[in-house]
Design a protein around this motif. Structure first.
Motif, PDB file in Angstrom:
ATOM      1  N   UNK A   1      44.885  -9.078  27.485  1.00 53.64           N
ATOM      2  CA  UNK A   1      44.635 -10.501  27.255  1.00 53.64           C
ATOM      3  C   UNK A   1      45.213 -10.967  25.930  1.00 53.64           C
ATOM      4  N   UNK A   2      45.150 -10.115  24.919  1.00 57.03           N
ATOM      5  CA  UNK A   2      45.707 -10.472  23.615  1.00 57.03           C
ATOM      6  C   UNK A   2      47.233 -10.488  23.644  1.00 57.03           C
ATOM      7  N   UNK A   3      47.837  -9.634  24.483  1.00 60.44           N
ATOM      8  CA  UNK A   3      49.293  -9.572  24.566  1.00 60.44           C
ATOM      9  C   UNK A   3      49.888 -10.850  25.134  1.00 60.44           C
ATOM     10  N   UNK A   4      49.126 -11.590  25.921  1.00 60.90           N
ATOM     11  CA  UNK A   4      49.652 -12.798  26.562  1.00 60.90           C
ATOM     12  C   UNK A   4      50.216 -13.762  25.520  1.00 60.90           C
ATOM     13  N   UNK A   5      49.522 -13.919  24.397  1.00 62.41           N
ATOM     14  CA  UNK A   5      50.001 -14.817  23.337  1.00 62.41           C
ATOM     15  C   UNK A   5      50.252 -14.073  22.023  1.00 62.41           C
ATOM     16  N   UNK A   6      50.280 -12.755  22.079  1.00 65.75           N
ATOM     17  CA  UNK A   6      50.495 -11.973  20.869  1.00 65.75           C
ATOM     18  C   UNK A   6      51.951 -11.952  20.435  1.00 65.75           C
TER      19      UNK A   6
ATOM     20  N   UNK B   1      43.285 -16.451  19.374  1.00 65.80           N
ATOM     21  CA  UNK B   1      42.921 -16.016  20.719  1.00 65.80           C
ATOM     22  C   UNK B   1      43.707 -14.786  21.156  1.00 65.80           C
ATOM     23  N   UNK B   2      44.713 -14.423  20.354  1.00 65.68           N
ATOM     24  CA  UNK B   2      45.561 -13.287  20.723  1.00 65.68           C
ATOM     25  C   UNK B   2      45.353 -12.151  19.745  1.00 65.68           C
ATOM     26  N   UNK B   3      44.181 -11.584  19.749  1.00 66.98           N
ATOM     27  CA  UNK B   3      43.904 -10.467  18.859  1.00 66.98           C
ATOM     28  C   UNK B   3      43.040  -9.450  19.588  1.00 66.98           C
ATOM     29  N   UNK B   4      43.305  -8.196  19.328  1.00 61.90           N
ATOM     30  CA  UNK B   4      42.524  -7.103  19.913  1.00 61.90           C
ATOM     31  C   UNK B   4      42.770  -5.873  19.066  1.00 61.90           C
ATOM     32  N   UNK B   5      41.830  -4.975  19.092  1.00 64.37           N
ATOM     33  CA  UNK B   5      41.947  -3.754  18.306  1.00 64.37           C
ATOM     34  C   UNK B   5      41.244  -2.627  19.057  1.00 64.37           C
TER      35      UNK B   5
ATOM     36  N   UNK C   1      54.323   9.744  18.057  1.00 67.83           N
ATOM     37  CA  UNK C   1      53.565  10.755  17.320  1.00 67.83           C
ATOM     38  C   UNK C   1      52.094  10.350  17.286  1.00 67.83           C
ATOM     39  N   UNK C   2      51.504  10.327  18.485  1.00 77.12           N
ATOM     40  CA  UNK C   2      50.152   9.794  18.625  1.00 77.12           C
ATOM     41  C   UNK C   2      49.114  10.864  18.293  1.00 77.12           C
ATOM     42  N   UNK C   3      48.160  10.479  17.434  1.00 76.68           N
ATOM     43  CA  UNK C   3      47.057  11.363  17.069  1.00 76.68           C
ATOM     44  C   UNK C   3      45.746  10.590  17.181  1.00 76.68           C
ATOM     45  N   UNK C   4      44.660  11.271  17.496  1.00 75.33           N
ATOM     46  CA  UNK C   4      43.365  10.578  17.526  1.00 75.33           C
ATOM     47  C   UNK C   4      43.084   9.871  16.204  1.00 75.33           C
ATOM     48  N   UNK C   5      42.515   8.693  16.296  1.00 73.36           N
ATOM     49  CA  UNK C   5      42.193   7.923  15.100  1.00 73.36           C
ATOM     50  C   UNK C   5      43.169   6.813  14.807  1.00 73.36           C
ATOM     51  N   UNK C   6      44.334   6.798  15.477  1.00 74.04           N
ATOM     52  CA  UNK C   6      45.287   5.709  15.290  1.00 74.04           C
ATOM     53  C   UNK C   6      44.710   4.431  15.892  1.00 74.04           C
ATOM     54  N   UNK C   7      44.845   3.340  15.163  1.00 70.74           N
ATOM     55  CA  UNK C   7      44.317   2.060  15.636  1.00 70.74           C
ATOM     56  C   UNK C   7      45.464   1.173  16.095  1.00 70.74           C
ATOM     57  N   UNK C   8      45.349   0.659  17.315  1.00 72.34           N
ATOM     58  CA  UNK C   8      46.286  -0.322  17.851  1.00 72.34           C
ATOM     59  C   UNK C   8      45.698  -1.709  17.663  1.00 72.34           C
ATOM     60  N   UNK C   9      46.471  -2.601  17.046  1.00 71.19           N
ATOM     61  CA  UNK C   9      46.014  -3.971  16.830  1.00 71.19           C
ATOM     62  C   UNK C   9      47.063  -4.934  17.357  1.00 71.19           C
ATOM     63  N   UNK C  10      46.616  -5.965  18.054  1.00 70.60           N
ATOM     64  CA  UNK C  10      47.502  -7.022  18.541  1.00 70.60           C
ATOM     65  C   UNK C  10      47.326  -8.234  17.645  1.00 70.60           C
TER      66      UNK C  10
END
Length: 332
Positions: A109-114, A87-91, A73-82
């Motif tokens: 890159x964040x998923x590698x150690x997320x 070293x394993x963080x992204x948003x 149920x994807x809508x604009x404005x949703x934030x994905x965070x790892x």
């Protein structure tokens, strides 16, 4: 010359690319070395329908780029965070299209150690989680399949070798196809032959025989799809090609997912597009469509040739089946 070489390549039997499951992720690469990985429901949640998925794609070749897509149920404005180690963080904020460029690279890159991917709505409320267990192994699989190991382009198996060491993307086959034209012709005698030779009438004793679907293929050929039984969500049919009143089983360079060496080719939930001439088979492993296989073919005047194949071997909530074969049809 390039077209002739690709046409010659298309004469060999299709060899779909590999697919592998790692933890809560499935990854596959097609014959053009384009690779995609997609999330699954964790084992404890098998039987439930997943609300959220993440798909990660990497194109082949030295300059192959990443893209990341959210599904649900994807809508604009949703934030994905790892989330994981420092070293394993992204948003990144979803704007209605896939993440690409620098955003996609940061996520990968964040998923590698997320450990977990979290989804928050525009107000900051947590609305979903996606397990990252197995995502690093899936990324390593892509590195290996695309020949990136020990290069600066690798996601996991990084090294000092330059991007120029990565093999170019293989050419996908080009198939000369016949576009549908003319009329679909089935005489009463031919219909009787189809039911007798297929043995499919045994599935309808006492219920009356259903209609045989028919489509013009061109050059006087007709595709006849003989109904051959049904389950809760899969409807089978045996394909025949009819010319001059004579019906023969349709030939395929790569057989549909159902049927076997001892039986006729069996299409599932078959569909034919009279505009493009594409014949599709779509077999679901469960009613919600979270596993199964699908094939798409075109007619070359003698047999049906595979131009697309997708599969999902894990019944764990993913309706994003992965591509394992591609070819390009060129009308003649």
């Amino acid at each position: 010359m390039l077209i002739l070489a690709a046409l010659a390549l298309a004469q060999s039997a299709p060899q779909p690319g590999p697919m592998q499951t790692f933890g809560d992720w499935v990854v596959a690469c097609d014959n053009g070395k384009r690779c995609e990985m997609t999330s699954l429901l964790p084992e404890a949640d098998i039987g439930a329908e997943g609300d959220w998925q993440i798909s990660v794609v990497r194109e082949a070749g030295p300059t192959g780029l990443w893209s990341v897509e959210l599904m649900g149920e994807v809508k604009p404005g949703i934030r994905l965070s790892i989330a994981g180690s420092d070293a394993a963080s992204a948003s990144a904020v979803w704007r209605g299209t896939e993440f690409s460029g620098g955003q996609a690279l940061a996520i990968v890159r964040a998923m590698v150690n997320g450990r977990i991917a979290q989804l928050h709505d525009a107000r900051g409320t947590l609305i979903g989680r996606v397990s990252l267990t197995g995502s690093s192994a899936s990324l390593r699989f892509i590195d290996a399949q695309q020949g990136r190991a020990e290069t600066v382009t690798a996601a996991v198996a990084t090294g000092a070798r330059p991007a120029s060491a990565v093999p170019a993307a293989p050419a996908i086959p080009v198939i000369a196809s016949v576009r549908p034209r003319g009329a679909a012709v089935l005489s009463p005698a031919t219909l009787k032959q189809l039911w007798a030779e297929s043995d499919c009438g045994e599935n309808y004793d006492g219920d009356g025989l259903p209609s045989v679907e028919r489509h013009a293929l061109g050059d006087g050929a007709t595709l006849a799809l003989v109904p051959c039984g049904a389950g809760a969500y899969n409807y089978s049919s045996v394909p025949y090609v009819v010319r001059g009143g004579k019906a023969v089983l349709a030939e395929f360079d790569s057989p549909p997912g159902w049927g076997g060496d001892d039986g006729p080719p069996m299409l599932v939930n078959a569909g034919f597009d009279p505009t493009t001439g594409e014949l599709g088979s779509y077999a679901k492993g469960r009613g919600i469509g979270d596993c199964g296989s699908s094939e798409t073919y075109v007619w070359d005047g003698k047999r049906f040739r595979l131009v697309g194949a997708r599969a999902m071997g894990e019944c764990r909530g993913s309706t994003n089946w992965l591509t394992v074969w591609r070819a390009r049809a060129v009308p003649r």
